[in-house]
Design a protein around this motif. Structure first.
Motif, PDB file in Angstrom:
ATOM      1  N   MET A 123       0.836  -1.204   0.000  1.00 25.19           N
ATOM      2  CA  MET A 123       0.000   0.000   0.000  1.00 25.19           C
ATOM      3  C   MET A 123       0.868   1.250   0.000  1.00 25.19           C
ATOM      4  N   GLU A 124       1.999   1.211   0.680  1.00 24.97           N
ATOM      5  CA  GLU A 124       2.903   2.354   0.698  1.00 24.97           C
ATOM      6  C   GLU A 124       3.460   2.632  -0.691  1.00 24.97           C
ATOM      7  N   ARG A 125       3.903   1.599  -1.390  1.00 27.90           N
ATOM      8  CA  ARG A 125       4.526   1.787  -2.704  1.00 27.90           C
ATOM      9  C   ARG A 125       3.506   2.171  -3.781  1.00 27.90           C
ATOM     10  N   VAL A 126       2.304   1.596  -3.717  1.00 23.82           N
ATOM     11  CA  VAL A 126       1.310   1.838  -4.766  1.00 23.82           C
ATOM     12  C   VAL A 126       0.433   3.044  -4.443  1.00 23.82           C
ATOM     13  N   ASN A 127      -0.202   3.025  -3.273  1.00 23.54           N
ATOM     14  CA  ASN A 127      -1.191   4.072  -2.962  1.00 23.54           C
ATOM     15  C   ASN A 127      -0.541   5.417  -2.657  1.00 23.54           C
ATOM     16  N   ALA A 128       0.559   5.384  -1.905  1.00 24.30           N
ATOM     17  CA  ALA A 128       1.210   6.642  -1.525  1.00 24.30           C
ATOM     18  C   ALA A 128       2.262   7.054  -2.552  1.00 24.30           C
ATOM     19  N   GLN A 129       3.383   6.283  -2.627  1.00 28.78           N
ATOM     20  CA  GLN A 129       4.457   6.666  -3.540  1.00 28.78           C
ATOM     21  C   GLN A 129       4.012   6.581  -4.993  1.00 28.78           C
ATOM     22  N   GLY A 130       3.151   5.617  -5.307  1.00 31.41           N
ATOM     23  CA  GLY A 130       2.657   5.514  -6.677  1.00 31.41           C
ATOM     24  C   GLY A 130       1.903   6.759  -7.108  1.00 31.41           C
ATOM     25  N   THR A 131       1.111   7.324  -6.202  1.00 35.33           N
ATOM     26  CA  THR A 131       0.380   8.550  -6.525  1.00 35.33           C
ATOM     27  C   THR A 131       1.330   9.740  -6.618  1.00 35.33           C
ATOM     28  N   ILE A 132       2.331   9.769  -5.761  1.00 34.40           N
ATOM     29  CA  ILE A 132       3.351  10.819  -5.860  1.00 34.40           C
ATOM     30  C   ILE A 132       4.035  10.750  -7.231  1.00 34.40           C
ATOM     31  N   ASN A 133       4.293   9.529  -7.715  1.00 32.71           N
ATOM     32  CA  ASN A 133       4.880   9.356  -9.040  1.00 32.71           C
ATOM     33  C   ASN A 133       3.924   9.835 -10.139  1.00 32.71           C
ATOM     34  N   VAL A 134       2.641   9.541  -9.983  1.00 34.22           N
ATOM     35  CA  VAL A 134       1.636  10.013 -10.952  1.00 34.22           C
ATOM     36  C   VAL A 134       1.667  11.534 -11.028  1.00 34.22           C
ATOM     37  N   VAL A 135       1.744  12.179  -9.881  1.00 40.79           N
ATOM     38  CA  VAL A 135       1.787  13.645  -9.837  1.00 40.79           C
ATOM     39  C   VAL A 135       3.041  14.169 -10.535  1.00 40.79           C
ATOM     40  N   GLU A 136       4.185  13.576 -10.265  1.00 36.67           N
ATOM     41  CA  GLU A 136       5.440  14.046 -10.864  1.00 36.67           C
ATOM     42  C   GLU A 136       5.411  13.872 -12.382  1.00 36.67           C
ATOM     43  N   ALA A 137       4.937  12.707 -12.841  1.00 35.28           N
ATOM     44  CA  ALA A 137       4.852  12.477 -14.288  1.00 35.28           C
ATOM     45  C   ALA A 137       3.852  13.441 -14.931  1.00 35.28           C
ATOM     46  N   ALA A 138       2.754  13.709 -14.238  1.00 36.08           N
ATOM     47  CA  ALA A 138       1.745  14.633 -14.760  1.00 36.08           C
ATOM     48  C   ALA A 138       2.313  16.041 -14.896  1.00 36.08           C
ATOM     49  N   LYS A 139       3.137  16.451 -13.950  1.00 37.26           N
ATOM     50  CA  LYS A 139       3.783  17.766 -14.038  1.00 37.26           C
ATOM     51  C   LYS A 139       4.682  17.839 -15.271  1.00 37.26           C
ATOM     52  N   GLN A 140       5.471  16.780 -15.461  1.00 37.98           N
ATOM     53  CA  GLN A 140       6.381  16.765 -16.602  1.00 37.98           C
ATOM     54  C   GLN A 140       5.626  16.757 -17.933  1.00 37.98           C
ATOM     55  N   ALA A 141       4.464  16.112 -17.960  1.00 36.79           N
ATOM     56  CA  ALA A 141       3.706  15.989 -19.203  1.00 36.79           C
ATOM     57  C   ALA A 141       2.767  17.162 -19.446  1.00 36.79           C
ATOM     58  N   GLY A 142       2.617  18.038 -18.463  1.00 34.61           N
ATOM     59  CA  GLY A 142       1.698  19.160 -18.617  1.00 34.61           C
ATOM     60  C   GLY A 142       0.237  18.750 -18.545  1.00 34.61           C
ATOM     61  N   VAL A 143      -0.063  17.701 -17.763  1.00 32.23           N
ATOM     62  CA  VAL A 143      -1.447  17.242 -17.603  1.00 32.23           C
ATOM     63  C   VAL A 143      -2.290  18.358 -16.993  1.00 32.23           C
ATOM     64  N   LYS A 144      -3.528  18.487 -17.469  1.00 31.84           N
ATOM     65  CA  LYS A 144      -4.382  19.604 -17.065  1.00 31.84           C
ATOM     66  C   LYS A 144      -5.364  19.251 -15.949  1.00 31.84           C
ATOM     67  N   HIS A 145      -5.504  17.963 -15.641  1.00 29.33           N
ATOM     68  CA  HIS A 145      -6.519  17.582 -14.653  1.00 29.33           C
ATOM     69  C   HIS A 145      -6.248  16.143 -14.194  1.00 29.33           C
ATOM     70  N   ILE A 146      -6.182  15.929 -12.876  1.00 28.43           N
ATOM     71  CA  ILE A 146      -6.068  14.588 -12.302  1.00 28.43           C
ATOM     72  C   ILE A 146      -7.348  14.287 -11.535  1.00 28.43           C
ATOM     73  N   ILE A 147      -7.974  13.162 -11.869  1.00 28.65           N
ATOM     74  CA  ILE A 147      -9.152  12.678 -11.157  1.00 28.65           C
ATOM     75  C   ILE A 147      -8.734  11.423 -10.407  1.00 28.65           C
ATOM     76  N   ASN A 148      -8.958  11.400  -9.097  1.00 29.22           N
ATOM     77  CA  ASN A 148      -8.497  10.292  -8.268  1.00 29.22           C
ATOM     78  C   ASN A 148      -9.665   9.712  -7.482  1.00 29.22           C
ATOM     79  N   LEU A 149      -9.820   8.394  -7.537  1.00 30.76           N
ATOM     80  CA  LEU A 149     -10.827   7.700  -6.746  1.00 30.76           C
ATOM     81  C   LEU A 149     -10.156   7.046  -5.552  1.00 30.76           C
TER      82      LEU A 149
END
Length: 323
Positions: free
Chosen positions: A94-120
């Motif tokens: 859960m630490e690697r996927v839910n926490a760090q995995g989401t942190i990775n999603v955010v970092e990649a989204a910043k690099q890609a210029g993503v305009k909107h993140i929807i998280n369930l």
């Protein structure tokens, strides 16, 4: 929707993702102006065909691998982040996927210029809570909110539907006469929401400006106790059982042993801990924001009739899924 849009869905082989992809495909078919290019992030190449069959482009990657996320998000405008786990198994924690995995999603989204993140996430995701699932998902939510990227956080209570884990597990256990174990006093409150309704909320979030930078609770219209859910399942299956209320502390050793030994145990320590905590909305957005009249639990659980103890065991030992 009436626009061109490239979307990435993480956890694309998951239960909620399957229904979300179906909803997106239906939207593209109904709306001639919706030119949607949907990518689905999958860890296992052998399961890519499932995502492709649902109208999405499978992208091999993993939320624990930042480089794979950066590649997957090239040209993506919106991300529906669904990847999550509810137990620790080897390196998949859960630490690697839910926490760090989401942190990775955010970092990649910043690099890609993503305009909107929807998280369930689960209702009550919060790094201040003492439950591993709520804690790790809460850390991920914090990372999204503080990222500077427009976001929508959807918090759901128990999600039910064909192929779900929670109700199908209870239904499988109910096939064993004459007893049905009820953890604790059975009075913990839930507000179950159908997976179809969750998928609609996720897809609507792509185009509703009023959900930007908001954290919204999405739940069904009924508050039902754990024992009430069990009663509804027994009634739908047409079986009668003697209900045994078992103190949670007596169940903990057996659940811990199953978690250590079985590929997919029917109950995890994290789930058992949260079965004693009410899981209901304080401000339900399902109808208020999304205009959805939620499917009621008793009207939407005919699928439990198909559940057998054999199916439960097949999944528990990693040989099959419920669907």
């Amino acid at each position: 929707m009436g626009t061109d849009m490239t979307i990435l869905i993480t956890g694309a082989n998951g239960y909620v993702a399957e229904h979300t992809l179906r909803q997106l495909r239906a939207l593209a078919q109904q709306d001639a102006g919706a030119n949607l290019h949907v990518r689905g992030l999958v860890r296992n190449p052998a399961r890519a065909d499932k995502v492709r069959a649902l109208g999405a482009e499978p992208i091999i990657g993993d939320v624990t691998n930042l480089a794979s996320l950066v590649q997957a998000m090239a040209g993506v405008e919106k991300v529906i982040h669904l990847a999550a786990v509810n137990r620790d198994r080897g390196e998949v924690t859960m630490e690697r996927v839910n926490a760090q995995g989401t942190i990775n999603v955010v970092e990649a989204a910043k690099q890609a210029g993503v305009k909107h993140i929807i998280n369930l996430v689960g209702l009550g995701a919060d790094p201040k809570r003492p439950y591993p699932l709520a804690y790790t998902q809460g850390r991920g939510v914090e990372a999204i909110i503080s990222s500077g990227i427009p976001y929508t956080i959807l918090e759901a209570s128990v999600i039910f539907g064909p192929g779900d884990e929670f109700l199908n597990t209870l239904a499988g256990l109910a096939r064993l006469p004459p007893f049905m174990i009820v953890p604790g006093d059975g009075q913990t409150k839930f507000q179950p929401i159908a997976v179809q309704d969750v998928a609609v909320c996720l897809v609507q979030s792509l185009s509703r400006p009023e959900v930007i930078n908001r954290r919204l609770q999405i739940c069904g219209s009924e508050v039902i106790t754990l024992e009430g859910i069990i009663d509804a399942i027994l009634a739908e299956m047409g079986v009668k059982r003697i209900k045994l209320h078992m103190p949670v502390f007596l169940l903990k050793p057996a659940v811990a042993l199953m978690d250590a030994l079985l590929p997919k145990p029917p109950v995890t320590p994290s789930l058992l801990a949260q079965l004693g905590v009410d899981n209901v909305a304080t401000d339900n957005a399902t109808t208020k924001v999304f205009g959805i009249e939620p499917i009621k639990l008793r009207a939407g659980i005919s699928f439990v009739r198909e559940m057998s103890f054999g199916k439960l065991m097949a999944r528990t030992f990693g040989r099959a899924e419920y669907r």
